[in-house]
Design a protein around this motif. Structure first.
Motif, PDB file in Angstrom:
ATOM      1  N   ARG A  44       0.826  -1.213   0.000  1.00  0.00           N
ATOM      2  CA  ARG A  44       0.000   0.000   0.000  1.00  0.00           C
ATOM      3  C   ARG A  44       0.854   1.254   0.000  1.00  0.00           C
ATOM      4  O   ARG A  44       0.585   2.199  -0.747  1.00  0.00           O
ATOM      5  CB  ARG A  44      -0.932  -0.018   1.219  1.00  0.00           C
ATOM      6  CG  ARG A  44      -1.859   1.186   1.282  1.00  0.00           C
ATOM      7  CD  ARG A  44      -2.993   0.967   2.257  1.00  0.00           C
ATOM      8  NE  ARG A  44      -2.670   0.613   3.560  1.00  0.00           N
ATOM      9  CZ  ARG A  44      -2.614  -0.560   4.204  1.00  0.00           C
ATOM     10  NH1 ARG A  44      -2.716  -1.499   3.786  1.00  0.00           N
ATOM     11  NH2 ARG A  44      -2.429  -0.836   5.332  1.00  0.00           N
ATOM     12  N   VAL A  45       1.912   1.302   0.802  1.00  0.00           N
ATOM     13  CA  VAL A  45       2.730   2.519   0.850  1.00  0.00           C
ATOM     14  C   VAL A  45       3.644   2.623  -0.360  1.00  0.00           C
ATOM     15  O   VAL A  45       4.032   3.734  -0.750  1.00  0.00           O
ATOM     16  CB  VAL A  45       3.555   2.598   2.151  1.00  0.00           C
ATOM     17  CG1 VAL A  45       2.640   2.658   3.354  1.00  0.00           C
ATOM     18  CG2 VAL A  45       4.528   1.455   2.273  1.00  0.00           C
ATOM     19  N   LEU A  48       2.561   5.068  -3.055  1.00  0.00           N
ATOM     20  CA  LEU A  48       2.564   6.521  -2.835  1.00  0.00           C
ATOM     21  C   LEU A  48       3.619   7.215  -3.694  1.00  0.00           C
ATOM     22  O   LEU A  48       4.614   6.605  -4.085  1.00  0.00           O
ATOM     23  CB  LEU A  48       2.835   6.824  -1.360  1.00  0.00           C
ATOM     24  CG  LEU A  48       1.735   6.447  -0.370  1.00  0.00           C
ATOM     25  CD1 LEU A  48       2.290   6.478   1.048  1.00  0.00           C
ATOM     26  CD2 LEU A  48       0.556   7.411  -0.499  1.00  0.00           C
ATOM     27  N   GLU A  49       3.426   8.506  -3.947  1.00  0.00           N
ATOM     28  CA  GLU A  49       4.400   9.287  -4.697  1.00  0.00           C
ATOM     29  C   GLU A  49       5.529   9.755  -3.773  1.00  0.00           C
ATOM     30  O   GLU A  49       5.328   9.957  -2.572  1.00  0.00           O
ATOM     31  CB  GLU A  49       3.716  10.497  -5.339  1.00  0.00           C
ATOM     32  CG  GLU A  49       2.705  10.132  -6.426  1.00  0.00           C
ATOM     33  CD  GLU A  49       2.117  11.357  -7.092  1.00  0.00           C
ATOM     34  OE1 GLU A  49       2.556  12.482  -6.749  1.00  0.00           O
ATOM     35  OE2 GLU A  49       1.219  11.200  -7.949  1.00  0.00           O
ATOM     36  N   ALA A 121      -7.556   1.994  -0.080  1.00  0.00           N
ATOM     37  CA  ALA A 121      -6.209   2.529  -0.273  1.00  0.00           C
ATOM     38  C   ALA A 121      -6.242   3.946  -0.821  1.00  0.00           C
ATOM     39  O   ALA A 121      -5.381   4.772  -0.483  1.00  0.00           O
ATOM     40  CB  ALA A 121      -5.413   1.618  -1.205  1.00  0.00           C
ATOM     41  N   HIS A 125      -4.215   7.149   0.664  1.00  0.00           N
ATOM     42  CA  HIS A 125      -3.263   7.953  -0.107  1.00  0.00           C
ATOM     43  C   HIS A 125      -3.634   9.433  -0.055  1.00  0.00           C
ATOM     44  O   HIS A 125      -2.759  10.307   0.055  1.00  0.00           O
ATOM     45  CB  HIS A 125      -3.226   7.471  -1.549  1.00  0.00           C
ATOM     46  CG  HIS A 125      -2.646   6.104  -1.695  1.00  0.00           C
ATOM     47  ND1 HIS A 125      -2.845   5.324  -2.815  1.00  0.00           N
ATOM     48  CD2 HIS A 125      -1.884   5.352  -0.862  1.00  0.00           C
ATOM     49  CE1 HIS A 125      -2.218   4.165  -2.669  1.00  0.00           C
ATOM     50  NE2 HIS A 125      -1.640   4.158  -1.489  1.00  0.00           N
ATOM     51  N   GLU A 126      -4.930   9.736  -0.111  1.00  0.00           N
ATOM     52  CA  GLU A 126      -5.376  11.130  -0.054  1.00  0.00           C
ATOM     53  C   GLU A 126      -5.056  11.743   1.310  1.00  0.00           C
ATOM     54  O   GLU A 126      -4.619  12.896   1.403  1.00  0.00           O
ATOM     55  CB  GLU A 126      -6.878  11.193  -0.316  1.00  0.00           C
ATOM     56  CG  GLU A 126      -7.433  12.617  -0.348  1.00  0.00           C
ATOM     57  CD  GLU A 126      -8.919  12.649  -0.655  1.00  0.00           C
ATOM     58  OE1 GLU A 126      -9.553  13.699  -0.386  1.00  0.00           O
ATOM     59  OE2 GLU A 126      -9.454  11.638  -1.159  1.00  0.00           O
ATOM     60  N   VAL A 128      -2.624  10.833   3.328  1.00  0.00           N
ATOM     61  CA  VAL A 128      -1.177  11.033   3.409  1.00  0.00           C
ATOM     62  C   VAL A 128      -0.774  12.293   2.650  1.00  0.00           C
ATOM     63  O   VAL A 128       0.094  13.061   3.112  1.00  0.00           O
ATOM     64  CB  VAL A 128      -0.431   9.800   2.865  1.00  0.00           C
ATOM     65  CG1 VAL A 128       1.061  10.089   2.735  1.00  0.00           C
ATOM     66  CG2 VAL A 128      -0.656   8.598   3.771  1.00  0.00           C
ATOM     67  N   GLU A 129      -1.393  12.545   1.520  1.00  0.00           N
ATOM     68  CA  GLU A 129      -1.080  13.761   0.750  1.00  0.00           C
ATOM     69  C   GLU A 129      -1.398  15.009   1.568  1.00  0.00           C
ATOM     70  O   GLU A 129      -0.611  15.969   1.610  1.00  0.00           O
ATOM     71  CB  GLU A 129      -1.879  13.761  -0.562  1.00  0.00           C
ATOM     72  CG  GLU A 129      -1.563  14.938  -1.463  1.00  0.00           C
ATOM     73  CD  GLU A 129      -2.327  14.893  -2.781  1.00  0.00           C
ATOM     74  OE1 GLU A 129      -2.278  15.896  -3.517  1.00  0.00           O
ATOM     75  OE2 GLU A 129      -2.976  13.863  -3.059  1.00  0.00           O
TER      76      GLU A 129
END
Length: 477
Positions: A44-45, A48-49, A121, A125-126, A128-129
């Motif tokens: 999952r991580v 990420l970008e 997921a 991700h959103e 974390v952004e």
């Protein structure tokens, strides 16, 4: 400025016994899909970008399982940091922060438990952004899950003022609440001001270390010392046992987040988050039939409702029961009422107190070279199934009290037996007398499988004198 995921994977997971045990805890098990909980977290991580390979922080006893789990999903780690003893999360994160700063002075840390389930997921991700922007500005970010029920198994976070920097659903942290009783949990849910504490964090590594020095200077000092004095090789960074042992055992929540004025919380809805703290929690996220049964493996049922039944090795049949958790493994079966499934740790405590191995190991025991499984045993004999991975070998060793017969059933074995070496293939065997040094090596491209028959006056795993070992182990293994 890069993000280092810090995955904490040293827990023992006793609440999911008999599958999760001290030697193979829940983060290494495929409990909610085809991958283990740890592998799902890493996958999952990885999507990420601007993400670096993860930093894994774990108990030294799990080091080879970590390597195997990474290899199975084709990922690498920035570092595998080994703790000599368990000391809670504040010092573990500090060690990871020192590593990250050494590689990028402006590094961000995304701190994650290895054993939680996140079904959405995209929402993760959103979040974390959003948290990345706050962390770059010096905030210590935690992620709060919008509660859906008055759950008594989670801590809570009270939201403060909505942040004025345009971040959606981001708030100052007003207070942390310990796990409430039912009445208080109902009150917290009804207020709408509280979030579940997910145990996930995002911040600058340098900011965390500054706050740790401010509130827990001794933890900060000993963490730095343990990292500075660490020993390393191609795979592992082993923290100094002397400094680490002196460090107070404090959680990151208590050490920093409950005291700092820099804490912010992002409210996350529709995350599909669960900390898998009990078998009942697994039941909640599992696919269910119309009678609310989650049936996994070879299960036959008649007139069963609202139950979680898992068969790992044998067929399990249930008739006319409800509200049960039934979990079958090769050497133990758990039967519990769903409402009491969280108390399974009392069984583990009882097993440990009586010296029973079932609290720590399964019948199949993982080793850095493969695994062994006890098939049968009696007075003066024991039969094991041994699997050796391609290119792997056991230590050069001898036994004072037992002899061994090895029969190859699959693959090729290069056997050191005293002063000679023999290459054995399927259906061939050899005999290792008492006191003779020996070693087993798999030179082939497929797993080597053999049956080992031990005979002698004492058959314990501690009857091993290790003469050479490529894995740097001491004691039994």
């Amino acid at each position: 400025m890069s993000i280092f995921p810090v995955v904490l994977c040293g827990g023992s997971g006793t609440r999911l016994w008999p599958m999760s045990r001290g030697g193979q805890p829940k983060q290494f098990l495929a409990l909610a899909g085809d991958q283990s909980l740890l592998q799902t977290t890493l996958t999952r991580v990885d999507a990420l970008e601007n993400i670096r390979p993860a930093v894994l922080v774990s108990n030294a006893a799990y080091r080879f399982q970590l390597v195997d789990q990474l290899a199975e999903i084709g990922l690498t780690a920035s570092a595998i940091i080994l703790e000599p003893v368990s000391k809670n999360t504040a010092v573990a994160i500090a060690a990871a922060a020192h590593f990250a700063i050494q590689n990028d002075p402006n590094a961000l840390l995304l701190v994650l438990p290895s054993d939680h389930v996140i079904q959405n997921a995209a929402a993760f991700h959103e979040a974390v952004e959003t948290g990345t922007t706050l962390a770059r500005d010096g905030r210590l970010v935690t992620f709060g899950v919008v509660p859906t029920a008055p759950h008594t198994g989670f801590g809570y976070i009270r939201k403060g003022a909505l942040l004025a920097n345009g971040q959606h659903d981001a708030y100052d942290v007003d207070a942390f609440i310990e796990k409430p009783d039912t009445a208080l949990a109902i009150e917290l849910l009804a207020s709408g001001d509280y979030l579940w504490n997910s145990g996930m964090f995002l911040f600058r590594a340098s900011t965390y270390l500054d706050e740790l020095k401010r509130y827990e200077p001794e933890v900060a000092r000993l963490a730095q010392q343990a990292y500075t004095d660490a020993s390393s090789d191609a795979q592992f960074l082993a923290l100094s046992a002397d400094a680490f042992a002196e460090c107070p055992s404090i959680s990151v929540d208590y050490a920093v987040f409950e005291r700092t004025d820099r804490a912010a919380v992002i409210a996350v809805d529709d995350l599909g988050w669960n900390d898998i703290g009990s078998w009942s929690a697994l039941h909640e996220i599992a696919q269910q039939d119309p009678q609310r049964n989650a049936l996994i493996g070879d299960v036959l049922q008649d007139s069963v409702s609202n139950s979680y039944i898992r068969a790992e090795h044998r067929m399990v049949a249930a008739i006319g029961v409800s509200d049960l958790v039934i979990v079958e493994t090769a050497d133990a079966v758990l039967v519990a009422h769903r409402d009491l499934a969280k108390d399974v740790k009392r069984v583990v405590e009882s097993l440990s107190a009586s010296g029973r191995r079932e609290s720590v190991t399964h019948r199949r025991v993982m080793r850095p070279w493969g695994s062994y499984e006890s098939i049968d045993q009696g007075e003066r004999f024991q039969v094991k199934r041994i699997v050796v991975n391609p290119g792997a070998q056991l230590s050069l060793q001898l036994h004072h009290h037992r002899a061994e017969h090895w029969i190859v059933v699959k693959g090729t074995a290069l056997v050191t037996n005293g002063n000679r070496e023999d290459l054995l293939t399927e259906n061939q065997s050899t005999y290792i007398p008492v006191g003779v040094s020996h070693r087993l090596f798999n030179p082939g491209k497929i797993p080597l499988e053999l049956i080992e028959v031990q005979s002698g006056a004492y058959l314990g795993e501690d009857d091993i004198v290790r003469l050479e070992d490529r894995y740097g182990r001491a004691g039994t293994a």
